[in-house]
Enzyme design. Structure first.
Site, PDB file in Angstrom:
ATOM      1  N   CYS A 107       0.742  -0.834   0.060  1.00 24.57           N
ATOM      2  CA  CYS A 107      -0.138   0.226   0.392  1.00 24.57           C
ATOM      3  C   CYS A 107       0.960   1.622   0.069  1.00 24.57           C
ATOM      4  O   CYS A 107       1.729   1.830   1.095  1.00 24.57           O
ATOM      5  CB  CYS A 107      -1.257  -0.474   0.697  1.00 24.57           C
ATOM      6  N   CYS A 124      -0.722   4.243   2.209  1.00 26.31           N
ATOM      7  CA  CYS A 124      -0.792   4.329   3.726  1.00 26.31           C
ATOM      8  C   CYS A 124       0.212   3.136   4.343  1.00 26.31           C
ATOM      9  O   CYS A 124       0.604   2.192   4.071  1.00 26.31           O
ATOM     10  CB  CYS A 124      -1.703   4.952   4.244  1.00 26.31           C
ATOM     11  N   SER A 125      -1.550   2.156   4.593  1.00 24.64           N
ATOM     12  CA  SER A 125      -1.443   1.065   5.055  1.00 24.64           C
ATOM     13  C   SER A 125      -2.521  -0.217   4.827  1.00 24.64           C
ATOM     14  O   SER A 125      -2.632  -0.934   5.793  1.00 24.64           O
ATOM     15  CB  SER A 125      -0.671   0.844   6.691  1.00 24.64           C
ATOM     16  N   CYS A 126      -3.499   0.168   3.693  1.00 23.31           N
ATOM     17  CA  CYS A 126      -4.720  -0.052   3.909  1.00 23.31           C
ATOM     18  C   CYS A 126      -4.392  -2.094   3.617  1.00 23.31           C
ATOM     19  O   CYS A 126      -3.480  -2.376   2.523  1.00 23.31           O
ATOM     20  CB  CYS A 126      -5.428   0.048   2.104  1.00 23.31           C
TER      21      CYS A 126
END
Length: 211
Positions: free
Chosen positions: A112, A115-117
């Site tokens: 990702c 961000c950190s999906c």
């Protein structure tokens, strides 16, 4: 992010084994509970949920089912969200899913970049390294280098496809079934599936002999 709080509470427990981040999180948690912003019972329930019900063991069950049931695999690769729901895995950052089959010709890896999906419903909470700028940047610029960092060697004639997870779409890598596991039960097969293998930064690990 650093959080400094002044408080006068006595701490009788030895936290020397905890990391600095763990200590800060526990301190913040204590303050939120004391101020009435967080219900301890609800927090305990949430922790139990992610420790025992939501995590990579769910994704491993999906992979094992796909390995042993061609019809299910077909549904998984055509409509992953619906196929995951068949096994009870829905919601919590897994509403819109795509399953990516690894093959002898293609190795898939997920990142990702913004961000950190991450697909919580099948993999639980994301590992710390998944959220770091270093991984997010290098996965796109040098995916073979990232795999080498994880100890994974992919032949030069195998293409590496990097998929960028977003708030609208999350991915589950279905690794190739390990050789020598013919006749194994779904439970035994699921035990070979690692979290990293479902992100594409690892491979299944065979630790149980074939029956």
């Amino acid at each position: 992010m650093s959080h400094d709080h002044d408080h006068d509470h006595d701490h009788d427990h030895d936290h020397s084994h905890l990391s600095d981040m763990d200590v800060r999180v526990r301190a913040l948690q204590s303050i939120l509970v004391e101020k009435g912003f967080v219900d301890p019972a609800a927090l305990d329930e949430l922790v139990t949920l992610y420790e025992h019900e939501v995590g990579p063991q769910n994704g491993a069950k999906v992979v094992a089912r796909a390995w042993t049931d061609p019809a299910y695999a077909g549904r998984l690769f055509s409509n992953a969200t619906a196929a995951l729901a068949e096994l009870g895995f829905t919601g919590r950052q897994g509403e819109h899913m795509v399953a990516l089959p690894n093959t002898p010709q293609v190795h898939n890896m997920v990142v990702c970049t913004l961000c950190s999906c991450y697909p919580w419903s099948v993999l639980g909470l994301p590992p710390v390294w998944y959220k770091t700028p270093a991984y997010r940047a290098k996965a796109v610029a040098d995916p073979r280098g990232v795999l080498a960092d994880f100890g994974v060697s992919v032949p030069d004639d195998v293409a590496i496809r990097v998929w960028d997870s977003t708030a609208e779409m999350r991915y589950l890598v279905v690794p190739m079934r390990p050789e020598g596991t013919e006749g194994w039960s779904e439970e035994a097969l699921a035990a070979t599936v690692t979290r990293d293998s479902m992100i594409g930064t690892g491979l299944p690990v065979v630790t149980e002999p074939a029956a």
